[in-house]
Design an enzyme around this catalytic site. Structure first.
Site, PDB file in Angstrom:
ATOM      1  CD  GLU A 122      -2.958  -0.480   2.205  1.00 34.90           C
ATOM      2  OE1 GLU A 122      -3.780  -1.316   2.339  1.00 34.90           O
ATOM      3  OE2 GLU A 122      -2.699   0.215   3.297  1.00 34.90           O
ATOM      4  CB  CYS A 135       3.467   7.502   3.507  1.00 36.93           C
ATOM      5  SG  CYS A 135       3.886   6.373   4.674  1.00 36.93           S
ATOM      6  CB  CYS A 142       8.398  -4.712   9.667  1.00 32.49           C
ATOM      7  SG  CYS A 142       9.898  -3.994  10.310  1.00 32.49           S
ATOM      8  CB  CYS A 146       7.755  -1.836  16.961  1.00 33.13           C
ATOM      9  SG  CYS A 146       9.501  -1.553  16.225  1.00 33.13           S
ATOM     10  CB  CYS A 149       4.356  -1.463  14.731  1.00 30.82           C
ATOM     11  SG  CYS A 149       4.462  -1.419  12.861  1.00 30.82           S
ATOM     12  CB  SER A 239      10.858   6.919   9.445  1.00 28.08           C
ATOM     13  OG  SER A 239      10.639   6.497  10.659  1.00 28.08           O
ATOM     14  CB  SER A 261      10.645   5.035  15.255  1.00 36.96           C
ATOM     15  OG  SER A 261      10.224   5.367  14.099  1.00 36.96           O
ATOM     16  CG  HIS A 263       8.083   5.235  19.117  1.00 33.24           C
ATOM     17  ND1 HIS A 263       7.417   6.282  18.722  1.00 33.24           N
ATOM     18  CD2 HIS A 263       8.483   4.464  18.097  1.00 33.24           C
ATOM     19  CE1 HIS A 263       7.457   6.079  17.446  1.00 33.24           C
ATOM     20  NE2 HIS A 263       7.868   4.841  17.093  1.00 33.24           N
ATOM     21  CB  CYS A 381       2.411   6.977   7.510  1.00 33.11           C
ATOM     22  SG  CYS A 381       2.515   7.839   6.227  1.00 33.11           S
TER      23      CYS A 381
HETATM   24  N1  SAH Z   1      10.455   0.844  10.391  1.00 36.40           N
HETATM   25  C1  SAH Z   1      10.637   2.513  10.225  1.00 36.40           C
HETATM   26  C2  SAH Z   1       9.716   3.008   9.128  1.00 36.40           C
HETATM   27  C3  SAH Z   1       8.161   2.599   9.316  1.00 36.40           C
HETATM   28  S1  SAH Z   1       7.215   2.876  10.556  1.00 36.40           S
HETATM   29  C4  SAH Z   1      10.230   2.761  11.659  1.00 36.40           C
HETATM   30  O1  SAH Z   1      10.052   2.107  12.424  1.00 36.40           O
HETATM   31  O2  SAH Z   1      10.539   4.097  11.876  1.00 36.40           O
HETATM   32  C5  SAH Z   1       6.824   4.553  10.325  1.00 36.40           C
HETATM   33  C6  SAH Z   1       6.437   5.181  11.511  1.00 36.40           C
HETATM   34  O3  SAH Z   1       5.152   4.673  12.009  1.00 36.40           O
HETATM   35  C7  SAH Z   1       7.304   4.782  12.838  1.00 36.40           C
HETATM   36  O4  SAH Z   1       7.503   5.986  13.766  1.00 36.40           O
HETATM   37  C8  SAH Z   1       6.404   3.728  13.662  1.00 36.40           C
HETATM   38  O5  SAH Z   1       6.723   3.756  14.817  1.00 36.40           O
HETATM   39  C9  SAH Z   1       5.131   4.435  13.592  1.00 36.40           C
HETATM   40  N2  SAH Z   1       3.886   3.451  13.651  1.00 36.40           N
HETATM   41  C10 SAH Z   1       3.934   2.112  13.498  1.00 36.40           C
HETATM   42  N3  SAH Z   1       2.665   1.683  14.210  1.00 36.40           N
HETATM   43  C11 SAH Z   1       2.053   2.765  14.457  1.00 36.40           C
HETATM   44  C12 SAH Z   1       0.573   3.071  14.983  1.00 36.40           C
HETATM   45  N4  SAH Z   1      -0.146   1.835  14.939  1.00 36.40           N
HETATM   46  N5  SAH Z   1       0.110   4.145  15.277  1.00 36.40           N
HETATM   47  C13 SAH Z   1       1.055   5.234  15.188  1.00 36.40           C
HETATM   48  N6  SAH Z   1       2.180   5.245  14.564  1.00 36.40           N
HETATM   49  C14 SAH Z   1       2.995   3.895  14.331  1.00 36.40           C
HETATM   50 FE1  SF4 Z   2       9.178  -2.505  11.757  1.00 34.57          FE
HETATM   51 FE2  SF4 Z   2       8.871   0.272  11.988  1.00 34.57          FE
HETATM   52 FE3  SF4 Z   2       6.651  -1.463  12.709  1.00 34.57          FE
HETATM   53 FE4  SF4 Z   2       8.973  -1.498  14.125  1.00 34.57          FE
HETATM   54  S1  SF4 Z   2       7.627   0.442  13.732  1.00 34.57           S
HETATM   55  S2  SF4 Z   2       7.822  -3.397  13.518  1.00 34.57           S
HETATM   56  S3  SF4 Z   2      10.485  -1.177  12.561  1.00 34.57           S
HETATM   57  S4  SF4 Z   2       7.578  -1.014  10.726  1.00 34.57           S
END
Ligand code: SAH
Ligand code: SF4
Length: 416
Positions: A122, A135, A142, A146, A149, A239, A261, A263, A381
């Site tokens: 997507e 985006c 992945c 996390c 996520c 990112s 990221s 957090h 995103c």
């Molecule tokens: N893997 C990379 C890039 C993809 S994730 C990373 O982790 O940075 C892009 C962003 O979306 C990251 O900051 C991630 O932590 C955030 N993200 C992931 N799942 C999310 C969710 N459910 N709600 C809000 N942000 C989220």
């Molecule tokens: Fe992967 Fe980024 Fe999601 Fe973490 S937040 S699982 S690194 S896509």
């Protein structure tokens, strides 16, 4: 994490019978990739550079989809190209426009070989008055996990090729009529500043870009090429969840903007939210940030902080965040958590987010809360493909039911 190199599997099961070998697409390729294609059809080495430049401009600046539309290349060369290659884009298998103008496309990539059905990903487009942000994903799924996520829960993972990364922008420009002379959509909000609809790229879709750095760096070279897609490198943001050893190489190779990221402000909590932190803790991550190539007040690092109710959202967390980032030219992006079915987290209350943002703001940081966009089409995103996954699960359930029914029938046949 025991090893930074993720174990990659090929996407999905291979089809029972190999698909017919498709002609490869030149769209998405690097200059070297196009030169190699010219070599394959017998263009002499000394001509390849000039021809590559011509084709490059038509493919990436004009966005042609057919070799016949190229004007400054002879007929013979065009038909030779046509015979062996295409300028195919990903197939858009679903498209949605949100009330706020956010668009989401489900893209099926061209097959990369006889046994590849083509990756499905997507891509989300977020228009604002002065910019349009695309985006993009760097992997299917992945390998990191996390806990907040949804992408991290997917089992099947593979790296996207640099072509597949570039094709996400080309597909978006096709859909938006964002190549010279193309018809532009009349539905939904679009930026009004008269320049291109896609002005910025963020690698915030699926995947960890630094686990696919070669492809990401090649893709950025193509995206930023001034004779083609022409995105400024300062408008491309990568990112990462914090793959420390690859942060400096990312800067040196791409000159892209960096987003981290973060957090959490304590290792014990970050270990839980972003398990990669056990390998690369906060102090090591921030050291890598301090020495990011090209870092300055004009080129700040964005720190992303997802607001999780009762987990990381106290005043003390906000104050510690400010303390940790002292001395690093930084922007702080507070992201309301985007819930998904089965998650154990919920989003902080709005007044909590405001308090948190206030503390950060008073410490001198602009702290925009990333407004949730495209909620009605599940388009945020960082949470791409969740709807599709649900569809996938439903389709799988129906298939299982069909299998069971078939097994029942054949059982009956045998019994008779
Ligand atoms: N893997 C990379 C890039 C993809 S994730 C990373 O982790 O940075 C892009 C962003 O979306 C990251 O900051 C991630 O932590 C955030 N993200 C992931 N799942 C999310 C969710 N459910 N709600 C809000 N942000 C989220
Ligand atoms: Fe992967 Fe980024 Fe999601 Fe973490 S937040 S699982 S690194 S896509």
């Amino acid at each position: 994490m025991t090893s930074p190199a993720p174990l990659l599997q090929t996407v999905a099961e291979p089809p029972a019978a190999p698909l017919a070998a498709a002609k490869p697409s030149l769209a998405g390729r690097t200059r070297a990739g196009i030169a190699a294609a010219l070599g394959e059809i017998g263009v002499p080495l000394k001509e390849q550079r000039m021809r590559t430049g011509q084709i490059w401009n038509w493919v990436y600046h004009h966005g042609v989809r057919d070799f016949a539309e190229i004007r400054n290349v002879g007929k013979d060369l065009k038909s030779a190209l046509e015979e062996r290659f295409t300028l195919d884009r990903p197939q858009v298998t679903a498209a949605q426009v949100s009330q706020d103008g956010t668009r989401k496309w489900l893209l099926r990539m061209p097959s990369t070989g006889p046994r590849d059905k083509g990756a499905e990903i997507e891509c989300v487009y977020i228009p604002e008055t002065d910019r349009g942000t695309l985006c993009v994903s760097s992997q299917v799924g992945c390998t990191l996990t996390c806990t907040f996520c949804h992408t991290g829960t997917q089992r099947l993972v593979r790296n996207l090729t640099s072509e597949e990364i570039v094709l996400q922008l080309m597909a978006a420009r096709d859909q938006l009529g964002d190549f010279p002379g193309r018809e532009r959509p009349t539905d939904g909000f679009l930026p009004a500043d008269g320049s291109r609809f896609v002005s910025n790229i963020v690698f915030m879709g699926m995947g960890e870009p630094l686990y696919n750095l070669d492809a990401v760096a090649d893709a950025i070279d193509t995206l930023a090429d001034g004779d083609g897609l022409s995105l400024g490198r300062r408008r491309i943001t990568v990112s990462t969840s914090g793959v420390v050893p690859d942060i400096a190489p990312l800067g040196a190779r791409t000159n892209a903007m960096l987003a981290i990221s973060l957090h959490a402000v304590r290792d014990d909590l970050r270990n839980e939210l972003v398990p990669l932190n056990r390998k690369y803790p906060i102090a090591a991550l921030l050291d890598a940030c301090r020495s990011y190539p090209g870092l300055s007040n004009a080129r700040r690092i964005t720190f992303e902080y997802v607001m999780l109710k009762g987990v990381n959202d106290t005043d003390a967390d906000a104050r510690e965040l400010v303390r940790l980032l002292k001395g690093i030219p930084a922007k702080i992006n507070l992201i309301p958590f985007n819930p998904w079915p089965g998650t154990r987290y919920s989003c902080s209350d709005w007044d909590r987010i405001e308090r948190f943002s206030d503390i950060v703001f008073r410490a001198g940081y602009a702290s925009p809360v990333r407004t949730p966009r495209g909620r009605d089409i599940l388009a945020a995103c960082g949470q791409l493909k969740s709807e599709t996954e649900k569809l996938g699960a439903r389709a799988r359930m129906l298939l299982d039911e069909a299998d069971a029914a078939m097994a029942g029938q054949s059982g009956q046949t045998v019994a008779h």
